[in-house]
Scaffold this motif. Structure first.
Motif, PDB file in Angstrom:
ATOM      1  N   PHE A   1      13.805   2.631  -7.135  1.00  0.00           N
ATOM      2  CA  PHE A   1      14.817   2.469  -6.085  1.00  0.00           C
ATOM      3  C   PHE A   1      14.942   3.755  -5.277  1.00  0.00           C
ATOM      4  CE2 PHE A   1      19.292   2.145  -4.647  1.00  0.00           C
ATOM      5  CZ  PHE A   1      19.338   0.840  -4.180  1.00  0.00           C
ATOM      6  N   ARG A   2      15.011   4.880  -5.990  1.00  0.00           N
ATOM      7  CA  ARG A   2      15.140   6.173  -5.309  1.00  0.00           C
ATOM      8  C   ARG A   2      13.840   6.581  -4.621  1.00  0.00           C
ATOM      9  NH1 ARG A   2      18.072   7.203 -10.118  1.00  0.00           N
ATOM     10  NH2 ARG A   2      16.223   8.143 -11.075  1.00  0.00           N
ATOM     11  N   ALA A   3      12.693   6.205  -5.204  1.00  0.00           N
ATOM     12  CA  ALA A   3      11.395   6.650  -4.680  1.00  0.00           C
ATOM     13  C   ALA A   3      11.159   6.184  -3.256  1.00  0.00           C
ATOM     14  CB  ALA A   3      10.266   6.151  -5.584  1.00  0.00           C
ATOM     15  N   VAL A   4      11.620   4.983  -2.926  1.00  0.00           N
ATOM     16  CA  VAL A   4      11.438   4.488  -1.553  1.00  0.00           C
ATOM     17  C   VAL A   4      12.686   4.713  -0.702  1.00  0.00           C
ATOM     18  CG1 VAL A   4       9.752   2.752  -2.264  1.00  0.00           C
ATOM     19  CG2 VAL A   4      12.172   2.119  -2.106  1.00  0.00           C
ATOM     20  N   GLY A   5      13.729   5.298  -1.298  1.00  0.00           N
ATOM     21  CA  GLY A   5      14.970   5.532  -0.556  1.00  0.00           C
ATOM     22  C   GLY A   5      15.765   4.260  -0.326  1.00  0.00           C
ATOM     23  N   ALA A   6      15.713   3.327  -1.276  1.00  0.00           N
ATOM     24  CA  ALA A   6      16.397   2.038  -1.115  1.00  0.00           C
ATOM     25  C   ALA A   6      17.911   2.214  -1.119  1.00  0.00           C
ATOM     26  CB  ALA A   6      15.979   1.076  -2.232  1.00  0.00           C
ATOM     27  N   GLU A   7      18.596   1.227  -0.530  1.00  0.00           N
ATOM     28  CA  GLU A   7      20.055   1.195  -0.486  1.00  0.00           C
ATOM     29  C   GLU A   7      20.524  -0.226  -0.732  1.00  0.00           C
ATOM     30  OE1 GLU A   7      21.738   3.922   2.904  1.00  0.00           O
ATOM     31  OE2 GLU A   7      19.808   3.136   3.587  1.00  0.00           O
ATOM     32  N   GLY A   8      21.731  -0.354  -1.232  1.00  0.00           N
ATOM     33  CA  GLY A   8      22.373  -1.658  -1.359  1.00  0.00           C
ATOM     34  C   GLY A   8      21.949  -2.449  -2.572  1.00  0.00           C
ATOM     35  N   LEU A   9      20.705  -2.883  -2.575  1.00  0.00           N
ATOM     36  CA  LEU A   9      20.221  -3.742  -3.658  1.00  0.00           C
ATOM     37  C   LEU A   9      18.706  -3.732  -3.663  1.00  0.00           C
ATOM     38  CD1 LEU A   9      20.191  -7.475  -2.592  1.00  0.00           C
ATOM     39  CD2 LEU A   9      20.689  -5.628  -0.967  1.00  0.00           C
ATOM     40  N   ALA A  10      18.143  -4.128  -4.772  1.00  0.00           N
ATOM     41  CA  ALA A  10      16.700  -4.323  -4.894  1.00  0.00           C
ATOM     42  C   ALA A  10      16.418  -4.978  -6.231  1.00  0.00           C
ATOM     43  CB  ALA A  10      15.932  -3.003  -4.783  1.00  0.00           C
ATOM     44  N   ARG A  11      15.264  -5.603  -6.314  1.00  0.00           N
ATOM     45  CA  ARG A  11      14.765  -6.084  -7.597  1.00  0.00           C
ATOM     46  C   ARG A  11      13.448  -5.365  -7.872  1.00  0.00           C
ATOM     47  NH1 ARG A  11      12.785 -10.957  -6.533  1.00  0.00           N
ATOM     48  NH2 ARG A  11      10.685 -10.187  -6.912  1.00  0.00           N
TER      49      ARG A  11
ATOM     50  N   GLN B   1       0.831  -1.198   0.000  1.00  0.00           N
ATOM     51  CA  GLN B   1       0.000   0.000   0.000  1.00  0.00           C
ATOM     52  C   GLN B   1       0.870   1.255   0.000  1.00  0.00           C
ATOM     53  OE1 GLN B   1      -2.210   0.749   3.596  1.00  0.00           O
ATOM     54  NE2 GLN B   1      -3.640   2.151   2.596  1.00  0.00           N
ATOM     55  N   PHE B   2       1.850   1.306   0.888  1.00  0.00           N
ATOM     56  CA  PHE B   2       2.692   2.497   0.993  1.00  0.00           C
ATOM     57  C   PHE B   2       3.764   2.527  -0.096  1.00  0.00           C
ATOM     58  CE2 PHE B   2       0.794   2.080   5.175  1.00  0.00           C
ATOM     59  CZ  PHE B   2       0.317   3.374   5.357  1.00  0.00           C
ATOM     60  N   MET B   3       4.183   1.366  -0.567  1.00  0.00           N
ATOM     61  CA  MET B   3       5.088   1.301  -1.710  1.00  0.00           C
ATOM     62  C   MET B   3       4.446   1.988  -2.914  1.00  0.00           C
ATOM     63  SD  MET B   3       6.156  -2.105  -3.837  1.00  0.00           S
ATOM     64  CE  MET B   3       4.462  -2.207  -4.422  1.00  0.00           C
ATOM     65  N   LYS B   4       3.163   1.673  -3.158  1.00  0.00           N
ATOM     66  CA  LYS B   4       2.481   2.289  -4.296  1.00  0.00           C
ATOM     67  C   LYS B   4       2.313   3.790  -4.101  1.00  0.00           C
ATOM     68  CE  LYS B   4      -0.097  -1.682  -6.049  1.00  0.00           C
ATOM     69  NZ  LYS B   4      -1.414  -2.155  -6.507  1.00  0.00           N
ATOM     70  N   ALA B   5       2.083   4.205  -2.864  1.00  0.00           N
ATOM     71  CA  ALA B   5       1.965   5.643  -2.602  1.00  0.00           C
ATOM     72  C   ALA B   5       3.263   6.366  -2.947  1.00  0.00           C
ATOM     73  CB  ALA B   5       1.583   5.876  -1.138  1.00  0.00           C
ATOM     74  N   ALA B   6       4.395   5.767  -2.583  1.00  0.00           N
ATOM     75  CA  ALA B   6       5.698   6.371  -2.905  1.00  0.00           C
ATOM     76  C   ALA B   6       5.914   6.398  -4.410  1.00  0.00           C
ATOM     77  CB  ALA B   6       6.816   5.588  -2.217  1.00  0.00           C
TER      78      ALA B   6
ATOM     79  N   ARG C   1       3.557   6.411  -6.784  1.00  0.00           N
ATOM     80  CA  ARG C   1       2.653   7.397  -7.391  1.00  0.00           C
ATOM     81  C   ARG C   1       3.208   8.808  -7.208  1.00  0.00           C
ATOM     82  NH1 ARG C   1      -1.514   4.315  -4.585  1.00  0.00           N
ATOM     83  NH2 ARG C   1      -2.580   2.922  -6.060  1.00  0.00           N
ATOM     84  N   ASP C   2       3.739   9.093  -6.018  1.00  0.00           N
ATOM     85  CA  ASP C   2       4.294  10.420  -5.748  1.00  0.00           C
ATOM     86  C   ASP C   2       5.477  10.720  -6.654  1.00  0.00           C
ATOM     87  OD1 ASP C   2       4.267  12.802  -3.884  1.00  0.00           O
ATOM     88  OD2 ASP C   2       6.322  12.106  -3.568  1.00  0.00           O
ATOM     89  N   ALA C   3       6.204   9.645  -7.049  1.00  0.00           N
ATOM     90  CA  ALA C   3       7.351   9.822  -7.944  1.00  0.00           C
ATOM     91  C   ALA C   3       6.942   9.805  -9.414  1.00  0.00           C
ATOM     92  CB  ALA C   3       8.372   8.709  -7.688  1.00  0.00           C
ATOM     93  N   GLY C   4       5.639   9.696  -9.671  1.00  0.00           N
ATOM     94  CA  GLY C   4       5.159   9.703 -11.051  1.00  0.00           C
ATOM     95  C   GLY C   4       5.268   8.369 -11.760  1.00  0.00           C
ATOM     96  N   LEU C   5       5.406   7.284 -10.988  1.00  0.00           N
ATOM     97  CA  LEU C   5       5.525   5.950 -11.583  1.00  0.00           C
ATOM     98  C   LEU C   5       4.147   5.302 -11.685  1.00  0.00           C
ATOM     99  CD1 LEU C   5       8.656   4.734  -9.597  1.00  0.00           C
ATOM    100  CD2 LEU C   5       8.565   5.194 -12.051  1.00  0.00           C
ATOM    101  N   PRO C   6       3.853   4.645 -12.806  1.00  0.00           N
ATOM    102  CA  PRO C   6       2.545   3.990 -12.965  1.00  0.00           C
ATOM    103  C   PRO C   6       2.475   2.694 -12.166  1.00  0.00           C
ATOM    104  CG  PRO C   6       3.911   3.583 -14.896  1.00  0.00           C
ATOM    105  CD  PRO C   6       4.702   4.503 -14.005  1.00  0.00           C
ATOM    106  N   VAL C   7       1.379   2.487 -11.433  1.00  0.00           N
ATOM    107  CA  VAL C   7       1.204   1.281 -10.619  1.00  0.00           C
ATOM    108  C   VAL C   7      -0.142   0.631 -10.943  1.00  0.00           C
ATOM    109  CG1 VAL C   7       2.671   2.112  -8.745  1.00  0.00           C
ATOM    110  CG2 VAL C   7       0.211   2.586  -8.693  1.00  0.00           C
ATOM    111  N   THR C   8      -0.297  -0.600 -10.474  1.00  0.00           N
ATOM    112  CA  THR C   8      -1.511  -1.362 -10.716  1.00  0.00           C
ATOM    113  C   THR C   8      -2.656  -0.807  -9.870  1.00  0.00           C
ATOM    114  OG1 THR C   8      -0.088  -3.296 -10.911  1.00  0.00           O
ATOM    115  CG2 THR C   8      -2.459  -3.697 -10.787  1.00  0.00           C
ATOM    116  N   PRO C   9      -3.830  -0.540 -10.464  1.00  0.00           N
ATOM    117  CA  PRO C   9      -4.981  -0.107  -9.660  1.00  0.00           C
ATOM    118  C   PRO C   9      -5.376  -1.189  -8.659  1.00  0.00           C
ATOM    119  CG  PRO C   9      -5.355   0.308 -12.006  1.00  0.00           C
ATOM    120  CD  PRO C   9      -4.125  -0.538 -11.902  1.00  0.00           C
TER     121      PRO C   9
END
Length: 363
Positions: free
Chosen positions: A295-305, A145-150, A152-160
């Protein structure tokens, strides 16, 4: 100079306990023992931290059964004070002894009580460096839920989607659910490895699908199906900054309705990972840029997929970010980097070295 000591931390209280153990087996096999002192610490399903074997052979899938962290073994105790490096163990007869001066932790935990910022917070409290995202990014990446909010705020398209919170009545949300259309995917908001996910082709199936998701999380997402190719990108933070691997496509065999738990871990013939070489260079570049933006939208570090859907008309929809992807023999993250020319051992070394060089405190 003395070798730095790395704790490989795994197991945990979530439903992904076994996946975490297999992930640890992959990392324990790849880490350079000439470069690092290695200490393996497992967290039992009940939440006790124990000193366990660092032999990767002890953390493999055998005859379809996932390994688990057992209750035997000395209890591991973190430092009490910030800046103290010594970790200790308590034996069955309550004797306390030193375990190791710890320089960095690789928290290979999946799901709640580990991947969601809880363990990261514990390590932050005592100034222990660790691989991967911090508290907020881990929590946001875990909670869809909050991942999608981040995003959307960054202008990324997400699943309704429609989100059901604990105690919500489905009937109160049915008008919104109907607008999503069919099929639908029902999933726990804070779980991974496709745990508790159901595909719904008839609205009468919704209550049973929600009940299955609630077994893993009281917060549930009902998502619109996105028709398209499943494309994944691996992001790795290096000394020079975050970089994205070439995009890869997940192709699931007809024997599986979707990319579920069995396809991911138990059926070696169920999934083909194919480098998306047929993508136009512009589309491939867009997917990699979107992965780095997520990656930047959620403030990730190190690694992510970062997982996206690519529709036939070229639209890209971000499905999710996984801030601690699996490192099992069938996991996509190391396979993507291997296809790009970076082997497993180099990945592990880069992650540990980057974490060891990271400043403590607020970043």
């Amino acid at each position: 100079m003395a070798k730095p000591t790395a704790v490989i931390l795994f197991g945990g209280r979530s439903s992904e306990h076994g996946v975490s153990c297999v992930t640890a087996g992959g990392v324990l096999a790849a880490i350079d023992r000439e470069r690092w002192n290695v200490v393996a610490v497992g967290i039992t399903a009940q939440g006790r931290w124990v000193h366990v074997s660092d032999d990767p052979e002890d953390w493999q899938i055998v005859d379809g059964a996932m390994p688990t962290v057992g209750e035997s073994g000395d209890t591991v105790v973190l430092p009490r004070d910030a800046g103290e490096k010594m970790w200790r163990v308590i034996s069955a007869d309550n004797r306390v002894s030193d375990l190791a001066d710890v320089d960095v932790v690789f928290p290979l935990l999946h799901g709640p009580w580990g991947e969601d910022g809880t363990v990261q917070g514990a390590l932050e409290l005592v100034d222990v460096r660790y691989v991967g995202s911090g508290v907020l990014a881990s929590a946001a990446g875990m909670d869809k839920q909050f991942m999608k909010a981040a995003f959307r705020d960054a202008g990324l398209p997400v699943t309704p989607d429609v989100t059901l919170l604990r105690g919500d009545a489905l009937d109160d949300h049915m008008d919104d659910v109907r607008t999503l259309g069919l099929p639908l995917f029902v999933k726990p908001a804070r779980a991974g490895s496709s745990m508790g996910i159901s595909k719904v082709t008839d609205l009468d199936e919704l209550p049973a699908a929600i009940a299955e998701a609630v077994k893993h999380d009281p917060k549930v997402l009902i998502e619109q199906e996105v028709v398209g190719r499943e494309i994944e990108t691996a992001v790795l933070e290096t000394a020079e900054g975050a970089v994205a691997s070439p995009a890869s496509e997940i192709i699931t065999a007809d024997t599986h309705d979707f990319y579920d738990f069995e396809a991911k871990y138990l059926d070696p013939d169920a999934v083909v990972l194919r480098m998306a070489d047929d993508l136009e260079s512009y589309t491939a570049a867009r997917i990699e840029q979107i992965a780095l933006k997520a990656f930047r939208a959620v403030g990730a570090e190190g690694l992510a997929r970062v997982d996206v859907f690519l529709s036939e008309d070229g639209n890209i929809t971000v499905n999710e970010i996984n801030t601690m992807p699996g490192f099992t023999p069938t996991s996509q993250y190391p396979r993507m980097w291997a296809a790009a020319g970076t082997d497993f051992a180099t990945l592990v070394e880069t992650m540990l070295s980057t974490a060891l060089a990271r400043p403590l405190g607020l970043r």
